[in-house]
Design a protein around this motif. Structure first.
Motif, PDB file in Angstrom:
ATOM      1  N   SER A  53      -3.707   1.862  -2.445  1.00  0.00           N
ATOM      2  CA  SER A  53      -2.501   2.689  -2.368  1.00  0.00           C
ATOM      3  C   SER A  53      -1.916   2.752  -0.968  1.00  0.00           C
ATOM      4  O   SER A  53      -0.778   3.176  -0.783  1.00  0.00           O
ATOM      5  N   THR A  54      -2.682   2.333   0.044  1.00  0.00           N
ATOM      6  CA  THR A  54      -2.124   2.217   1.391  1.00  0.00           C
ATOM      7  C   THR A  54      -2.132   0.753   1.849  1.00  0.00           C
ATOM      8  O   THR A  54      -2.059   0.470   3.040  1.00  0.00           O
ATOM      9  N   PHE A  55      -2.210  -0.159   0.899  1.00  0.00           N
ATOM     10  CA  PHE A  55      -2.163  -1.598   1.169  1.00  0.00           C
ATOM     11  C   PHE A  55      -3.323  -2.072   2.033  1.00  0.00           C
ATOM     12  O   PHE A  55      -3.189  -3.035   2.791  1.00  0.00           O
ATOM     13  N   ASN A  56      -4.450  -1.403   1.913  1.00  0.00           N
ATOM     14  CA  ASN A  56      -5.641  -1.804   2.660  1.00  0.00           C
ATOM     15  C   ASN A  56      -6.697  -2.415   1.744  1.00  0.00           C
ATOM     16  O   ASN A  56      -7.878  -2.163   1.882  1.00  0.00           O
ATOM     17  N   GLN A  57      -6.232  -3.215   0.786  1.00  0.00           N
ATOM     18  CA  GLN A  57      -7.191  -3.918  -0.059  1.00  0.00           C
ATOM     19  C   GLN A  57      -7.921  -4.976   0.764  1.00  0.00           C
ATOM     20  O   GLN A  57      -7.456  -5.385   1.819  1.00  0.00           O
ATOM     21  N   SER A  58      -9.034  -5.437   0.267  1.00  0.00           N
ATOM     22  CA  SER A  58      -9.881  -6.361   1.022  1.00  0.00           C
ATOM     23  C   SER A  58      -9.236  -7.733   1.150  1.00  0.00           C
ATOM     24  O   SER A  58      -8.338  -8.101   0.377  1.00  0.00           O
ATOM     25  N   ASP A  59      -9.725  -8.519   2.105  1.00  0.00           N
ATOM     26  CA  ASP A  59      -9.214  -9.879   2.281  1.00  0.00           C
ATOM     27  C   ASP A  59      -9.461 -10.724   1.036  1.00  0.00           C
ATOM     28  O   ASP A  59      -8.664 -11.605   0.709  1.00  0.00           O
ATOM     29  N   ALA A  60     -10.547 -10.445   0.335  1.00  0.00           N
ATOM     30  CA  ALA A  60     -10.825 -11.205  -0.889  1.00  0.00           C
ATOM     31  C   ALA A  60      -9.760 -10.953  -1.944  1.00  0.00           C
ATOM     32  O   ALA A  60      -9.317 -11.873  -2.650  1.00  0.00           O
ATOM     33  N   TRP A  61      -9.323  -9.697  -2.057  1.00  0.00           N
ATOM     34  CA  TRP A  61      -8.244  -9.385  -3.000  1.00  0.00           C
ATOM     35  C   TRP A  61      -6.945 -10.041  -2.554  1.00  0.00           C
ATOM     36  O   TRP A  61      -6.183 -10.575  -3.364  1.00  0.00           O
ATOM     37  N   ASN A  62      -6.656  -9.988  -1.256  1.00  0.00           N
ATOM     38  CA  ASN A  62      -5.407 -10.562  -0.751  1.00  0.00           C
ATOM     39  C   ASN A  62      -5.357 -12.077  -0.933  1.00  0.00           C
ATOM     40  O   ASN A  62      -4.271 -12.664  -0.965  1.00  0.00           O
ATOM     41  N   ALA A  63      -6.522 -12.715  -1.029  1.00  0.00           N
ATOM     42  CA  ALA A  63      -6.565 -14.168  -1.206  1.00  0.00           C
ATOM     43  C   ALA A  63      -6.396 -14.585  -2.661  1.00  0.00           C
ATOM     44  O   ALA A  63      -6.096 -15.754  -2.945  1.00  0.00           O
TER      45      ALA A  63
END
Length: 440
Positions: free
Chosen positions: A4-14
């Motif tokens: 909700s603050t766009f701090n998802q993990s790098d794995a999710w962002n990939a």
């Protein structure tokens, strides 16, 4: 990590990078070899690749596209201009090949029941290819206007046509799988409707709300649709359970592209002075609203009469103790006194109504917000961070939502020289770097 603050993990962002490359290209290369890069099956595969990779480009920016080959994903990146130009070319070729095959074979459907969108109807796919061209053209209209206008005008005059009626809509059957929105919301409890769209639709008294959302189960609000605001890191998952969820069942189809979007895209094209049809911008805008209402089997009559801009507000509740209001909104009714251009309130009307009609296409909503900064956001002030860096949340700055995703770390291990060059070309591989089409 916190979504909700766009701090998802790098794995999710990939994931939006890795999944399309892994799922698309293995099959694409097989078709490429079997067809010797010719014919309708190959054109179809190129179209699917283009539609998929548009999502990747919208998330990250420059990417490998034209030079990807079997056995070698780690090639130089196309620039942003090259990516979108190649995608437009693949879509245009697919529209030609698929429609010609459809006409020449009197509607033969070689994919048949293996096609979960159009049951093998190549005419439907050709219309989707043209409509997607119109979407891509509008995405890059502020950055590469010449390329954009040429592509848009070619798409609307193509012999296959566009997705212009709800019977043409591209709707994907989930088959034996559950609708993913229903799965994430109900089975996993991981998803709730966002306050932005709920509060806008509440303000307009939008008759589509029962088709879009279920009512809240929050204490004292069980007769209302209540969305959850982005930007709040201080809550427990169980506490958020009472917010509204999408009104989908496990067998609900997924929308890929709807006729309403075509109409709204043409409305914007007319505001830009493009030759995208014989109607006025106002007529296409009203077509978009009527088509969306028809899609969900509700009436547009009273909605189109709304001639006052509503105040969009969000009430405090037991989970999120913060109120918010947005006054920079627009009425539904078109302003006939305003000149046709993209600098006024009529442009804001087009974008706002397209955003509502395109629910629940989240990636498209994100892309269009970054391009237009519309509609104004209800993000909780001061709470948005990108991997620990706090950004301003002034609505007019566009800094209240993440501008892009960072490249997968594997690219720096296996394709370092090329990903570094791509990152440098856009000003750095950072979460706060705007893509080129979002800078205009």
């Amino acid at each position: 990590t916190n979504f909700s603050t766009f701090n998802q993990s790098d794995a999710w962002n990939a994931t939006p990078w890795n999944t399309p490359f892994e799922k698309i290209y293995g099959n694409f290369f097989q078709i490429q070899e079997a067809t010797n890069s010719t014919g309708h099956y190959y054109a179809f595969a190129c179209m699917i690749r283009a539609i998929t990779m548009l999502r990747v480009a919208d998330c990250y920016g420059p990417m490998p596209y034209s030079q990807v080959k079997k056995g070698n994903f780690y090639v130089s990146y196309d620039t942003q201009e090259q990516v979108y130009t190649s995608i437009l070319s693949d879509l245009a070729n697919a529209a030609d090949v698929l429609y010609n095959y459809y006409v020449e074979t009197n509607g033969n459907a070689p994919l048949g029941a293996n096609d979960p969108v159009f049951d093998g109807n190549y005419s439907g796919w050709a219309k989707l290819a043209n409509s997607m061209r119109l979407r891509v053209a509008m995405r890059i209209s502020g950055t590469w206007p010449g390329i954009a206008q040429e592509a848009a005008e070619a798409a609307v005059t193509h012999k296959a046509g566009l997705i212009e009626s709800n019977s043409d809509n591209a709707m994907l059957s989930c088959g034996t799988q559950s609708n993913p929105y229903q799965l994430a919301a109900v089975s996993w409890g991981d998803l709730r409707v966002n306050a932005n769209i709920v509060d806008y639709m509440n303000a307009y008294g939008d008759p589509r709300m029962p088709k879009f959302f279920n009512k809240s189960t929050l204490a004292g609000k069980t007769d209302k649709y209540v969305g959850m605001r982005t930007g709040d890191a201080d809550f427990k998952k169980a506490d958020a359970a009472g917010f509204s969820i999408p009104a989908y069942t496990a067998t609900s189809k997924l929308m890929v592209f709807c006729a309403a979007e075509t109409a709204f895209l043409r409305a914007e094209g007319k505001l830009r002075g493009w030759n995208v049809g014989s109607k006025t911008a106002k007529a296409y805008y009203e077509d978009g609203i009527n088509l969306s209402m028809e899609q969900y089997q509700v009436s547009a009559t009273e909605y189109l009469k709304i001639d006052e801009a509503p105040v969009v507000s969000h009430e405090s509740d037991a989970v999120q103790n913060a109120t918010a209001t947005i006054t920079n909104t627009v009425s539904v009714m078109w302003d006939d006194s305003e000149a046709d251009n993209v600098n006024g309130k009529n442009f804001q009307r087009v974008i706002t109504q397209k955003w509502i009609a395109n629910y629940p296409l989240g990636l498209e909503a994100w892309a269009e917000y970054r391009r237009t900064l519309l509609p104004k956001s209800l993000v909780k002030p001061g709470q948005v961070t990108y991997n620990g860096v706090v950004f301003a949340t002034a609505n007019d700055s566009g800094n209240d939502i993440i501008p892009r995703l960072k490249y997968d770390s594997n690219e720096y291990t296996l394709n370092k020289e090329n990903v570094t060059a791509a990152a440098t070309s856009i000003g750095g591989d950072a979460y706060n770097t705007k893509l080129w089409w979002a800078k205009k």
